[in-house]
Design a protein around this motif. Sequence first.
Motif, PDB file in Angstrom:
ATOM      1  N   THR A 137      59.956 -25.362-162.901  1.00  0.00           N
ATOM      2  CA  THR A 137      60.826 -24.687-163.872  1.00  0.00           C
ATOM      3  C   THR A 137      62.268 -24.640-163.378  1.00  0.00           C
ATOM      4  N   ASP A 138      62.512 -25.210-162.195  1.00  0.00           N
ATOM      5  CA  ASP A 138      63.882 -25.266-161.682  1.00  0.00           C
ATOM      6  C   ASP A 138      64.702 -26.260-162.502  1.00  0.00           C
ATOM      7  N   LYS A 139      66.015 -26.154-162.372  1.00  0.00           N
ATOM      8  CA  LYS A 139      66.902 -26.994-163.182  1.00  0.00           C
ATOM      9  C   LYS A 139      66.620 -28.474-163.000  1.00  0.00           C
ATOM     10  N   SER A 140      66.417 -28.887-161.751  1.00  0.00           N
ATOM     11  CA  SER A 140      66.285 -30.320-161.478  1.00  0.00           C
ATOM     12  C   SER A 140      64.843 -30.792-161.627  1.00  0.00           C
ATOM     13  N   ASN A 141      64.153 -30.323-162.675  1.00  0.00           N
ATOM     14  CA  ASN A 141      62.788 -30.819-162.881  1.00  0.00           C
ATOM     15  C   ASN A 141      62.830 -32.283-163.330  1.00  0.00           C
ATOM     16  N   ILE A 142      61.681 -32.882-163.448  1.00  0.00           N
ATOM     17  CA  ILE A 142      61.631 -34.325-163.705  1.00  0.00           C
ATOM     18  C   ILE A 142      62.314 -34.703-165.018  1.00  0.00           C
ATOM     19  N   LYS A 143      62.151 -33.906-166.045  1.00  0.00           N
ATOM     20  CA  LYS A 143      62.779 -34.266-167.315  1.00  0.00           C
ATOM     21  C   LYS A 143      64.303 -34.192-167.211  1.00  0.00           C
ATOM     22  N   TRP A 144      64.812 -33.236-166.435  1.00  0.00           N
ATOM     23  CA  TRP A 144      66.263 -33.178-166.219  1.00  0.00           C
ATOM     24  C   TRP A 144      66.734 -34.409-165.460  1.00  0.00           C
ATOM     25  N   LEU A 145      65.981 -34.798-164.429  1.00  0.00           N
ATOM     26  CA  LEU A 145      66.339 -35.993-163.670  1.00  0.00           C
ATOM     27  C   LEU A 145      66.274 -37.247-164.541  1.00  0.00           C
ATOM     28  N   ALA A 146      65.367 -37.256-165.488  1.00  0.00           N
ATOM     29  CA  ALA A 146      65.204 -38.425-166.361  1.00  0.00           C
ATOM     30  C   ALA A 146      66.287 -38.496-167.431  1.00  0.00           C
ATOM     31  N   LYS A 147      66.811 -37.353-167.824  1.00  0.00           N
ATOM     32  CA  LYS A 147      67.780 -37.305-168.930  1.00  0.00           C
ATOM     33  C   LYS A 147      69.227 -37.428-168.472  1.00  0.00           C
ATOM     34  N   THR A 148      69.529 -36.906-167.281  1.00  0.00           N
ATOM     35  CA  THR A 148      70.919 -36.718-166.873  1.00  0.00           C
ATOM     36  C   THR A 148      71.537 -38.011-166.379  1.00  0.00           C
ATOM     37  N   LYS A 149      72.669 -38.377-166.957  1.00  0.00           N
ATOM     38  CA  LYS A 149      73.351 -39.618-166.604  1.00  0.00           C
ATOM     39  C   LYS A 149      74.564 -39.327-165.736  1.00  0.00           C
ATOM     40  N   PHE A 150      74.566 -39.842-164.520  1.00  0.00           N
ATOM     41  CA  PHE A 150      75.690 -39.714-163.604  1.00  0.00           C
ATOM     42  C   PHE A 150      75.896 -41.039-162.886  1.00  0.00           C
ATOM     43  N   VAL A 185      50.412 -40.135-162.606  1.00  0.00           N
ATOM     44  CA  VAL A 185      51.620 -39.307-162.475  1.00  0.00           C
ATOM     45  C   VAL A 185      52.860 -40.196-162.324  1.00  0.00           C
ATOM     46  N   ALA A 186      52.749 -41.244-161.499  1.00  0.00           N
ATOM     47  CA  ALA A 186      53.871 -42.179-161.339  1.00  0.00           C
ATOM     48  C   ALA A 186      54.189 -42.860-162.662  1.00  0.00           C
ATOM     49  N   ALA A 187      53.150 -43.210-163.411  1.00  0.00           N
ATOM     50  CA  ALA A 187      53.354 -43.831-164.722  1.00  0.00           C
ATOM     51  C   ALA A 187      54.094 -42.885-165.661  1.00  0.00           C
ATOM     52  N   TYR A 188      53.694 -41.624-165.633  1.00  0.00           N
ATOM     53  CA  TYR A 188      54.305 -40.640-166.521  1.00  0.00           C
ATOM     54  C   TYR A 188      55.794 -40.458-166.192  1.00  0.00           C
ATOM     55  N   VAL A 189      56.120 -40.342-164.904  1.00  0.00           N
ATOM     56  CA  VAL A 189      57.516 -40.152-164.497  1.00  0.00           C
ATOM     57  C   VAL A 189      58.344 -41.390-164.827  1.00  0.00           C
ATOM     58  N   ALA A 190      57.798 -42.575-164.551  1.00  0.00           N
ATOM     59  CA  ALA A 190      58.509 -43.814-164.885  1.00  0.00           C
ATOM     60  C   ALA A 190      58.715 -43.927-166.386  1.00  0.00           C
ATOM     61  N   PHE A 191      57.688 -43.533-167.139  1.00  0.00           N
ATOM     62  CA  PHE A 191      57.793 -43.598-168.592  1.00  0.00           C
ATOM     63  C   PHE A 191      58.907 -42.674-169.104  1.00  0.00           C
ATOM     64  N   LEU A 192      58.986 -41.463-168.550  1.00  0.00           N
ATOM     65  CA  LEU A 192      60.051 -40.538-168.967  1.00  0.00           C
ATOM     66  C   LEU A 192      61.425 -41.134-168.694  1.00  0.00           C
ATOM     67  N   SER A 193      61.541 -41.816-167.559  1.00  0.00           N
ATOM     68  CA  SER A 193      62.811 -42.464-167.235  1.00  0.00           C
ATOM     69  C   SER A 193      63.168 -43.512-168.287  1.00  0.00           C
ATOM     70  N   ARG A 194      62.198 -44.351-168.646  1.00  0.00           N
ATOM     71  CA  ARG A 194      62.422 -45.363-169.690  1.00  0.00           C
ATOM     72  C   ARG A 194      62.730 -44.701-171.034  1.00  0.00           C
ATOM     73  N   TYR A 195      61.975 -43.681-171.340  1.00  0.00           N
ATOM     74  CA  TYR A 195      62.073 -43.044-172.660  1.00  0.00           C
ATOM     75  C   TYR A 195      63.431 -42.391-172.865  1.00  0.00           C
ATOM     76  N   TYR A 196      63.866 -41.590-171.920  1.00  0.00           N
ATOM     77  CA  TYR A 196      65.120 -40.860-172.102  1.00  0.00           C
ATOM     78  C   TYR A 196      66.341 -41.750-171.932  1.00  0.00           C
ATOM     79  N   TYR A 197      66.164 -42.903-171.281  1.00  0.00           N
ATOM     80  CA  TYR A 197      67.270 -43.843-171.170  1.00  0.00           C
ATOM     81  C   TYR A 197      67.209 -44.904-172.273  1.00  0.00           C
ATOM     82  N   ASP A 198      66.276 -44.704-173.199  1.00  0.00           N
ATOM     83  CA  ASP A 198      66.105 -45.596-174.351  1.00  0.00           C
ATOM     84  C   ASP A 198      65.809 -47.029-173.902  1.00  0.00           C
ATOM     85  N   GLU A 199      64.880 -47.159-172.934  1.00  0.00           N
ATOM     86  CA  GLU A 199      64.504 -48.476-172.416  1.00  0.00           C
ATOM     87  C   GLU A 199      63.029 -48.800-172.656  1.00  0.00           C
ATOM     88  N   ILE A 200      62.345 -48.017-173.473  1.00  0.00           N
ATOM     89  CA  ILE A 200      60.906 -48.219-173.668  1.00  0.00           C
ATOM     90  C   ILE A 200      60.609 -49.616-174.206  1.00  0.00           C
TER      91      ILE A 200
END
Length: 620
Positions: free
Chosen positions: A529-542, A565-580
């Motif tokens: 529930t901390d700020k830098s959870n996986i979805k935040w890391l997947a969404k934030t562009k820097f 779990v690795a698949a899920y995290v990788a998928f979130l990265s693709r999804y939020y960066y619009d690379e699916i």
Amino acid sequence: MQKDLIKELCLTQDLIDIAGTGTASQSSTSKWSKENDAQRAVSGKEFKDFAFHTDMETNPWWQVEFEMPVAVEYIIINNRKRSPFDERASELSIVAYDNEDNEKLLHSGTMYFGSEDRGCPLIIPLKGNVSLKKLRITLLKEDYLHLSNISFLISDPLRSFGDKPVFIANRGDGLGERLRALLNSMVLAKEFDGHFIFSWPLSFSKSEFHAIDNPENVFGRDFIDSYLVTRDVLNRCEIKDLRNTMDFISCDNDDYKKIGINLDQNSLKNQIKDKNLQPKNLISEYKLAFEKINFNEGVTEAINLAKSVQLKDKVLGIHLRTGDIVYSDYRYMDRYYNKVVPFYTVESLITRYLEMGYDIVLFSLDSSACRYFKDKYGVVISNDLIPEEYDDIQRAFFDIVLMSRCTEIVGGLSGFAILSSWIGGSKISTYKKILSEEEIKSSFTHSLSENGVLSSGFISPLLKSFSIAHYLQSFKDFSSIIERIELLKKCIEIDNGNNYYRLLLALDYYKEKNFSAADGILLEAVNSTDKSNIKWLAKTKFPKITILSIYTLELEKYASQGSIVAAYVAFLSRYYYDEIDMNIAFYKDFIQKQHNNKNSIDTEFLKEIQEKVNLKAENL
């Protein structure tokens, strides 16, 4: 037809409509009001009837406020288009407010007016003689106030300079980067007999780690009035980057004088590839340009104090950038490690330069951490020389000017350090150019020893965990996987809310084929529930990629080896960066292979992937 009037005025008198750069509000809303009702009047859209609508009340009002005062040529107010309701706005008071909230009455009384396509709008010519920060329109009776589009036309800041080129500094990041762009624009304006202007957005003004304040707290009034233009205004002008206009300049084509030329913060030697077009004696030109900036009294006092500090002939300045990189959001990533001189290298730098007869000045927001070096080696801490009553802006300029007086500067790719080298002609190096890789490794090992800087009581916990992570990410081949795992565990123990460290730790466990430990660590980051959870890391562009982007392929490799779990995290990265769409077949195949999985958590992850894949497939 309304747009035809504005277009004609803009073309014939070199004006632009800046209405949309203001923030509108109104005294009340009604049942006929729309979303963002007040702002609709300055949106630039045309409306069939009215743009905004207050409720029935005594003296209802609408107003718009700009970020900075503007010199308006015309205010054009279009009435409601439906008769007889347009007559309700016949008794208006129109008041302008300057930057100090002084009032100037522009109109009061009875005036029947219409809208451009149904008569004559209310046109208030001001000829640029009114400094307008805010405008309020008030109905002088009890009724509804409803109007249509309202325009504010000002002189195009580019066209007003005639046939001379205009060079623009339009950055919105840190102080050093802004000032470097400003110096570039000033130098080229001198080189090509042109003009310069600059913006000063307040994007970092509320950050405790950035010395950005209102322009009045940095520059003198004359400098602001002569050269400052709001960023929103500049964004409405025709502007091209310097790299896209040098071909015009190089062939003596006057077309480049019809547009604004935008400068970034990099040295002009890097922005202008043709050496024949580069300003001669560039460092001297930077110094002269800095001296020509009219700063306000507080900044000027800080600059003069920095110039008065007694320094010896050989002085090394070390710029230890910490701030937001260590204590704020940037610690959740490794994008800006190149701006830092890490604390674990400082002792080696100090001892080397002391042996060469240098005095040493440390520049850092983290004065406490610098005490270790002051007590041990007698170095000077810049903050010790600054009066307590100085504000952040004064402190920043003191550091910039004092650093510019150092014979050499060791700094990362930080705007402060580079700016100081420009205006002082100082030699600037990175720690990697001074220390060998073996010396850096030895420095890090010593820093963690009982007597090392990272084990001292002067160092804050977050600075310690950051320094360890900095080393592990900057020199990945220096440590074994086992060493990395133990050090990353220490980082997590110190900064438990930093899920970026958990991501790195999980990746190392995957490399060790310990999928159970890796999945467990990654799952903690997913459920955090901390700020830098996986979805935040997947969404934030820097700045242009997400934090997870560079790890996506690696995570997919471990997914193909069976980690859901690795698949899920990788998928979130693709999804939020619009690379699916780049790898949608992989995830379809992965889901198919896992259809017999009974683990509830894994099932939940697979279900979310399936839903998002199906949604994406429908839209392809």
